[in-house]
Scaffold this motif. Sequence first.
Motif, PDB file in Angstrom:
ATOM      1  N   GLY A  64      -4.668   5.773   0.622  1.00 20.04           N
ATOM      2  CA  GLY A  64      -4.066   4.761   1.484  1.00 20.04           C
ATOM      3  C   GLY A  64      -3.097   5.360   2.485  1.00 20.04           C
ATOM      4  N   GLN A  79      -6.060  -2.273  -0.401  1.00 24.29           N
ATOM      5  CA  GLN A  79      -7.069  -2.190   0.657  1.00 24.29           C
ATOM      6  C   GLN A  79      -8.046  -1.045   0.389  1.00 24.29           C
ATOM      7  OE1 GLN A  79      -4.171  -2.017   3.903  1.00 24.29           O
ATOM      8  NE2 GLN A  79      -5.104  -3.866   4.784  1.00 24.29           N
ATOM      9  N   VAL A  80      -7.535   0.088  -0.075  1.00 21.86           N
ATOM     10  CA  VAL A  80      -8.409   1.229  -0.398  1.00 21.86           C
ATOM     11  C   VAL A  80      -9.303   0.865  -1.574  1.00 21.86           C
ATOM     12  CG1 VAL A  80      -8.485   3.624  -1.202  1.00 21.86           C
ATOM     13  CG2 VAL A  80      -6.851   2.948   0.566  1.00 21.86           C
ATOM     14  N   LEU A  82     -12.043  -1.121  -0.160  1.00 21.57           N
ATOM     15  CA  LEU A  82     -12.961  -0.296   0.630  1.00 21.57           C
ATOM     16  C   LEU A  82     -13.900   0.510  -0.269  1.00 21.57           C
ATOM     17  CD1 LEU A  82     -10.614   1.065   3.454  1.00 21.57           C
ATOM     18  CD2 LEU A  82     -12.493  -0.584   3.696  1.00 21.57           C
ATOM     19  N   GLU A  84     -15.144   3.291   7.618  1.00 21.05           N
ATOM     20  CA  GLU A  84     -14.014   3.139   6.698  1.00 21.05           C
ATOM     21  C   GLU A  84     -14.456   3.278   5.238  1.00 21.05           C
ATOM     22  OE1 GLU A  84     -14.053  -1.734   7.196  1.00 21.05           O
ATOM     23  OE2 GLU A  84     -12.200  -0.645   7.446  1.00 21.05           O
ATOM     24  N   LEU A  92      -5.233   6.966   5.170  1.00 23.37           N
ATOM     25  CA  LEU A  92      -5.951   5.996   5.994  1.00 23.37           C
ATOM     26  C   LEU A  92      -5.040   4.965   6.646  1.00 23.37           C
ATOM     27  CD1 LEU A  92      -8.935   5.348   3.559  1.00 23.37           C
ATOM     28  CD2 LEU A  92      -8.935   6.771   5.617  1.00 23.37           C
ATOM     29  N   LYS A 115      -3.496   2.535   4.965  1.00 27.61           N
ATOM     30  CA  LYS A 115      -3.824   1.268   4.316  1.00 27.61           C
ATOM     31  C   LYS A 115      -3.088   1.187   2.985  1.00 27.61           C
ATOM     32  CE  LYS A 115      -8.321   0.770   6.475  1.00 27.61           C
ATOM     33  NZ  LYS A 115      -7.882  -0.189   7.461  1.00 27.61           N
ATOM     34  N   SER A 116      -3.016  -0.026   2.446  1.00 30.23           N
ATOM     35  CA  SER A 116      -2.380  -0.207   1.145  1.00 30.23           C
ATOM     36  C   SER A 116      -3.332   0.232   0.037  1.00 30.23           C
ATOM     37  CB  SER A 116      -1.998  -1.675   0.939  1.00 30.23           C
ATOM     38  OG  SER A 116      -3.171  -2.455   0.758  1.00 30.23           O
TER      39      SER A 116
END
Length: 184
Positions: free
Chosen positions: A149, A158-159, A162, A130, A152, A154-155
Amino acid sequence: MRTDETLYELYWQGEEKAADELVLRHGDILTLYINGYLKDMHEAEDLMIETFALMFARRRPVSGEGSFRAYLYRTARNLAGKTKKKHRILHIGLETLPFEIPSGELPEAGLFNSERNSQLYMALEKLKKEYQEALYLVYFEDMSYREAGKVLGKSESQVTNLVHRGKKSLREILGKEGFEYYDD
């Protein structure tokens, strides 16, 4: 220059050249992205074609700048995931990652670049999948955190996490290898 979203809409209004322009804009880069999963350029080319075929076979909900590209990459990612259950690391253009080797260790530039790339590839292999994906999309595909995001699933926050964690992990791995990692 017309946006991807405009071209996609024009395609659905009957302008087939709009599809050609989208493939020209994104085909090569998308193939390299898919190849990062599959490690098979011929299969990556086939999946690139299949990705566009899916985009042009059924109208997708693309609205807002960057949404076509995000949907395209997400479709490619899903196809690659179905094609190969165990993904390998993304092989990406390493020249643009900000790191340097301590001065004086390798006198010849060619040897330095070869060693640098080799060490960086090994470091990237040690990152979580990830982290690899987030770093690739943000730094090498020049996607915003929001666009990445979407790819992936994701929000944006969250990115952001990451990417931050991926850079931190990469810095630690490179430090153990004797490299100095800096972040502009």
